[in-house]
Design a protein around this motif. Structure first.
Motif, PDB file in Angstrom:
ATOM      1  N   ASP A 242     -55.945   2.771 -21.320  1.00  0.00           N
ATOM      2  CA  ASP A 242     -55.899   4.133 -21.831  1.00  0.00           C
ATOM      3  C   ASP A 242     -55.163   4.218 -23.164  1.00  0.00           C
ATOM      4  O   ASP A 242     -55.553   4.961 -24.058  1.00  0.00           O
ATOM      5  N   SER A 300     -52.146   9.453 -24.711  1.00  0.00           N
ATOM      6  CA  SER A 300     -52.692   8.968 -23.445  1.00  0.00           C
ATOM      7  C   SER A 300     -53.640  10.005 -22.856  1.00  0.00           C
ATOM      8  O   SER A 300     -53.244  11.134 -22.582  1.00  0.00           O
ATOM      9  N   MET A 302     -54.760   9.676 -19.961  1.00  0.00           N
ATOM     10  CA  MET A 302     -54.358   9.783 -18.563  1.00  0.00           C
ATOM     11  C   MET A 302     -53.479  11.012 -18.352  1.00  0.00           C
ATOM     12  O   MET A 302     -53.572  11.688 -17.320  1.00  0.00           O
TER      13      MET A 302
END
Length: 436
Positions: A242, A300, A302
């Motif tokens: 990521d 990121s 995520m």
């Protein structure tokens, strides 16, 4: 999770009850390593577990509108294979009860936190604690029946036995910390490492990859348990995938070697040449050195994904997720403090609305205050991200607020008073700060 989880029994063996366990002990000795079985004889706790979900809840929920596949699966394990007995369209309780009684089918109810406030409260707290999505499924299995064949999951699993009894067998992983779900044939799993009966009030934990199967013993009432799961795609490998692209993008701006071209026709070759592999290894070492010395935040996706799909804060007063800004309006002389910190995150990334090629970095605030729990863990088609974006020059002021301390607006690290007031007003409008 509290500092100490109050558990009853012995502490020496993970397959028997334990009196008391520190959170640190759980993560040091069991998390991602081996199963933990907590068997209790506590009537009050058993009554609480039973209240979380009852068979009769399904009748009420069917009237609200449930659909096969999406909300409910009806299945049974026959000769080591899962047989799905779903009908089409809307679920009718009488048909569900008929399949349960006559076909000895297991009812799997997906994501009860969408409808049951106590699951919402529990899972919202767990998502704050783990920093990862937390899903759940309720399984209701008739006596003398098994719903699923032996399999392993790609999530950390917590089983709460709500009603009746369930016979569990656990086996050593064939794929430790498995990255995906898989069914395992009986001839591959060997003998059980754990073999036990769960009763109301008992709790079982096992890591992803643990092979397991469970059946309701014959001659008893049906079994109801809830599986609470977390840490799907939450590994170091996933985080590396990521974050590495953003890191390469940033460092390539500073290091001309990363901007030089690859050898001619390299993409046309079947195998990557040894010289090219050595070059890549050198670049990776450079990236590692640069990463350790960088002070900025790693962008990121995520983070964005987590805050886009997690539960909103639990509102105990009225069971609603609608939040309104604080009654006190922020002015230049006000002092402000961040609220719902566990539901917000700061990150940096390219300007997503900029159209020219010279992309500028922006600071993004993502939050889950406006998320809708009715769509939690139910797919991502209609989900939107909630948050704000600011110029990179605002990052120090935002870090002041995200420290958690009360901050006078006039002391924010921004160039002009107008920027300070506008920042505070933007955060207040999103319910992210309160005036103290």
């Amino acid at each position: 999770m509290s500092k100490k989880a109050r558990l009853k029994g012995k502490e020496e063996d993970e397959s028997v009850p334990c009196k008391q366990m520190k959170v640190e002990t759980f993560f040091k000795e069991f998390w991602e390593q081996k199963p933990l079985l907590i068997q209790r004889n506590d009537p009050s706790l058993a009554a609480y577990y039973q209240s979380l979900f009852r068979f009769s809840d399904l009748k009420r929920l069917c009237l609200q509108g449930l659909y096969y596949g999406k909300d409910v699966n009806v299945c049974r394990c026959i000769n080591g294979k899962k047989k799905v007995l779903n009908k089409d369209g809307k679920v009718h309780f009488l048909q569900l009860r008929k399949d349960f009684d006559q076909k000895r089918a297991t009812i799997q109810f997906h994501q009860p936190q969408r409808f049951k406030d106590e699951f919402w409260r529990i899972q919202e707290k767990l998502e704050c604690y783990f920093g990862s999505l937390v899903g759940s499924n309720v399984y209701i299995t008739p006596a003398g029946s098994q719903g699923l064949p032996p399999h392993y999951d790609d999530v950390e699993v917590f089983i709460l036995q709500l009603d009746g009894k369930k016979h569990w067998r656990l086996y050593s992983p064939t794929v430790p910390l498995a990255p995906e779900y898989s069914v395992e044939p009986e001839d591959r799993i060997g003998t059980p490492t754990h073999d036990f009966i769960l009763k109301p009030g008992d709790l079982l934990y096992f890591p992803r990859g643990t092979i397991h199967q469970a059946e309701t013993p014959s001659g008893l009432a049906h079994s109801t348990h809830v599986t609470i799961s977390t840490y799907q795609n939450n590994s170091w490998g996933a985080f590396l995938l990521d974050s590495i692209s953003g890191l390469v993008f940033d460092i390539a701006k500073e290091d001309v070697a990363l901007r030089t071209g690859i050898p001619q026709q390299m993409l046309m070759q079947v195998e990557t040449p040894i010289a090219a592999k050595r070059k890549l290894s050198g670049f990776l070492r450079t990236l590692a050195d640069q990463l350790e010395n960088r002070k900025g935040m790693l962008s990121s996706d995520m983070k964005k994904d987590f805050f886009m799909h997690r539960l909103p804060p639990y509102c105990e007063e009225n069971g609603t997720e609608i939040l309104e800004p604080d009654e006190k309006f922020p002015t230049f002389d006000s002092t402000i403090r961040l609220q719902f910190r566990d539901h917000t995150v700061l990150t940096v990334g390219p300007d997503e609305v900029q159209s020219d090629e010279a992309l500028q970095k922006m600071v993004y605030i993502y939050h889950s205050l406006k998320n809708v729990r009715q769509t939690h863990m139910m797919g991502r088609e209609e989900t939107e991200i909630h948050g704000l974006r600011f110029p990179l020059s605002h990052v120090d002021a935002l870090k002041q607020i995200w420290s958690g301390s009360a901050v006078p607006i006039k002391d924010l690290k921004l160039r002009t008073n107008e920027e300070k007031e506008n920042l505070a007003l933007s955060l207040w409008t999103e319910c992210l700060i309160q005036v103290v």
